[in-house]
Write a protein that holds these residues in place. Structure first.
Motif, mmCIF file in Angstrom:
data_model
loop_
_atom_site.group_PDB
_atom_site.id
_atom_site.type_symbol
_atom_site.label_atom_id
_atom_site.label_comp_id
_atom_site.label_asym_id
_atom_site.label_seq_id
_atom_site.Cartn_x
_atom_site.Cartn_y
_atom_site.Cartn_z
ATOM 1 N N ARG A 225 0.951 -1.181 -0.021
ATOM 2 C CA ARG A 225 -0.077 -0.040 0.154
ATOM 3 C C ARG A 225 1.005 1.352 -0.264
ATOM 4 N NH1 ARG A 225 -2.668 -0.542 5.096
ATOM 5 N NH2 ARG A 225 -2.130 -2.525 5.484
ATOM 6 N N GLN A 343 -13.074 4.124 -3.012
ATOM 7 C CA GLN A 343 -11.964 4.257 -2.184
ATOM 8 C C GLN A 343 -12.560 4.379 -0.599
ATOM 9 O OE1 GLN A 343 -11.554 5.529 -4.810
ATOM 10 N NE2 GLN A 343 -9.386 6.151 -5.737
ATOM 11 N N ASN A 555 6.792 1.100 -5.681
ATOM 12 C CA ASN A 555 5.610 0.442 -5.210
ATOM 13 C C ASN A 555 5.270 -1.122 -5.613
ATOM 14 O OD1 ASN A 555 4.810 2.604 -3.975
ATOM 15 N ND2 ASN A 555 3.345 3.455 -5.306
#
Ligand code: ASP
Length: 583
Positions: A225, A343, A555
């Motif tokens: 994340r 989200q 990421n």
């Protein structure tokens, strides 16, 4: 000798001295008869001057050929500068160069080595060694060093001993997947990299070390994340013969010390909040308490009219946004869209404008009168000029959604001030957490965490209600540390494994070593671990940990500079007795 001084050192008092400097060429300004070069190293920038009338011709010529990031050495005299630069500490002087040695030339860097660079993230990561030459990155690394040093000083003074624990181990259950390492000497077998030194630090307590700490790398293979790293650093600690109170005091002391030494900030004793309270008041187990906007539950004052959405909701809850009444209708609509994004996931948002004249205007005026709305204002502690935002639905989901809105609004309103520090302890976490996917309970902290003695009986009847002697240290809305008092007897540990769904055989295979150790006189013990990367970032007034790690991963967990992970060659695979089938 490459240098007599650094590039951050020379001042007016050095005028007349012959010096030797080395460094990188930051900038060349060539006026024909005069050339100025900014020479940089970790310590600063010193201006060099090459002057047709005073500098030997060959030196002058070489100076004109210098390019950005060339590595040079110069010898010359410190002279007073004609036009001084008050912006840099060496701005009063310059070096009249007599000798110039080119130590190494350099390709043109792919981005400018300036405080504000034109390089994008990926490019800066690929050439991280160039990025590190820039002040912001360099200063962050130096800052990190200072924090780590203060940690070591404080803990050593308090009697903690730094002990290294192995990296090639067996699985440690911290809730993520393990990175594994095949063993060449033990065919078909694997080590796991530690998700934390948890079991080892407990064994150190059995070993009588009493107070342990370690600044240590931990490895967790989890979905990255935003702003997580697969390898990160903890300040890991454990103490024997302690209760929760002892640990909270010891590490509150460390945190206060760091705030004082690093930031010059003195903070009062840290407030404590139970997990239950944090969820109720902030919808979050790591609340940012730098600003108010506490939740006000509205079930009682909103579920008596014909508004079906609220009547059918498990929870109706609102926050008062300071000065929010100044938002235009359009801005409020945008906020509504924001909470409806997948989200966040809210179905909609009800709002109430708190007018200066004491009246209210809401998006549900059809159902609620002024008297009702006044009660909402009271419950959310709304003042004149505020805006009350209300969400409703399932308890946990709604709290999470409102928490997201609270943080977003605080960010937009500039309430999350990076020079303000609001630490708190969150205590009394649940011992277990239900996992929908696997349809069983997981340890919320880890399986070695001790349940509260008075709750042990509930393990069989109502496991979700059992509280743990577990605590988190929260700073400015971030969990910077977490720990627990541990189970230290074999029977309770076996009971815990049983509730977590391990068969006795599985528990023995995975944690037999710890259970065995508990049979040889394990003292009561407990501990905590701080995330060093995050702590440093927050103290540094920033929120991205990457900026405080010399060589971070992206990421996707890749190091784009060294290009890892990468395949290994056949020979190595054979040695390890591994067969790879890539689909
Ligand atoms: N090992 C735990 C963690 O990494 C910390 C602790 O319980 O001391 O979160």
């Amino acid at each position: 000798m490459y240098r007599t001084h650094t590039n951050g050192e020379l001042r007016l008092e050095h005028i007349g001295q012959e010096v030797t400097l080395s460094g990188w060429v930051q900038k060349v300004r060539d006026k024909g008869f005069m050339v100025w070069v900014d020479l940089r190293d970790r310590y600063g920038i010193t201006q060099l001057i090459f002057d047709e009338e005073r500098t030997p011709e060959s030196v002058m010529e070489s100076a004109k050929k210098l390019g950005r990031e060339f590595v040079i050495q110069v010898k010359g005299k410190v002279i007073e500068r004609q036009s001084k630069n008050p912006k840099i500490p060496t701005g009063d002087i310059e070096i009249l160069v007599e000798e110039l040695t080119l130590l190494n030339d350099a390709k043109t860097p792919p981005f400018t080595i300036e405080d504000e660079t034109d390089g994008g993230d990926e490019l800066r990561m690929k050439y991280r060694y160039l990025d590190i030459r820039r002040n912001p990155v360099k200063n962050n690394l130096i800052f990190r060093h200072k924090v780590a040093l203060e940690v070591r000083k404080y803990l050593s003074d308090e009697g903690f001993i730094e002990v290294e624990t192995p990296y090639l181990i067996k699985s440690t259950p911290e809730g993520a997947r393990d990175f594994v390492v095949p063993s060449r000497m033990n065919e078909g077998q694997f080590y796991a990299l530690p998700q934390s030194p948890q079991t080892f630090k407990q064994l150190l307590m059995v070993g009588g070390m009493d107070k342990y700490f370690q600044i240590v790398k931990c490895f967790r293979d989890e979905d990255l994340r935003a702003d997580r790293q697969p390898e990160f650093t903890q300040i890991d600690c454990e103490m024997a013969f302690v209760e929760q109170e002892d640990i909270l005091n010891a590490f509150e002391g460390l945190t206060k010390h760091l705030l004082k030494e690093i930031k010059g900030v003195e903070v009062a004793d840290f407030p404590r909040m139970t997990y239950g309270e944090a969820m109720k008041k902030y919808g979050n187990d790591k609340p940012d308490i730098r600003f108010g906007m506490e939740f006000g539950e509205l079930n009682k004052v909103a579920q008596h009219k014909d508004f079906g959405i609220f009547n059918n909701a498990e929870l109706v809850v609102g926050i008062a946004v300071p000065q929010g009444n100044k938002f235009t209708r359009k801005e409020i609509d945008k906020l509504t869209d924001w909470v409806k994004r997948p989200q966040v996931g809210a179905k909609g948002m009800v709002y109430v404008r708190c007018n200066e004249d004491g009246t209210y205007k809401s998006s549900v005026d059809k159902f609620y009168d002024q008297e009702d709305l006044a009660k909402w204002a009271e419950a959310t502690n709304a003042q004149k000029g505020d805006l009350i935002c209300v969400l409703s639905g399932d308890v946990n989901e709604t709290r999470t959604q409102l928490s997201a809105l609270r943080m977003e609004l605080a960010e937009r309103l500039g309430l999350r001030k990076s020079n303000e520090f609001a630490p708190l302890w969150v205590v009394d976490f649940p011992l277990l957490e239900w996992d929908e996917e696997t349809q069983r309970y997981h340890a919320m902290h880890h399986p070695f965490t001790s349940p509260k003695v008075e709750d042990i009986a509930k393990l069989d009847t109502n496991p979700a209600e059992v509280k743990a002697n577990a605590y988190d240290l929260v700073l400015n809305g971030n969990e910077i540390g977490g720990g627990s008092i541990r189970i230290y007897d074999k029977a309770t540990q076996a009971l815990m494994f049983d509730h977590l769904g391990f068969t006795p055989e599985e528990a023995k295979a995975q944690f037999g070593f710890l259970m065995n150790a508990f049979e040889f006189g394990a003292p009561p013990h407990g501990g905590i671990a701080f995330g060093l990367d995050r702590l440093v970032a927050i103290l540094g007034g920033q929120e991205t940990i990457r900026d405080f790690i010399a060589f971070p991963k992206n990421n996707a967990g890749r190091d784009v500079m060294i290009d890892a992970p990468s395949p290994i060659d056949e020979e190595q695979l054979k040695e390890l007795n591994l067969n790879i089938t890539v689909k």
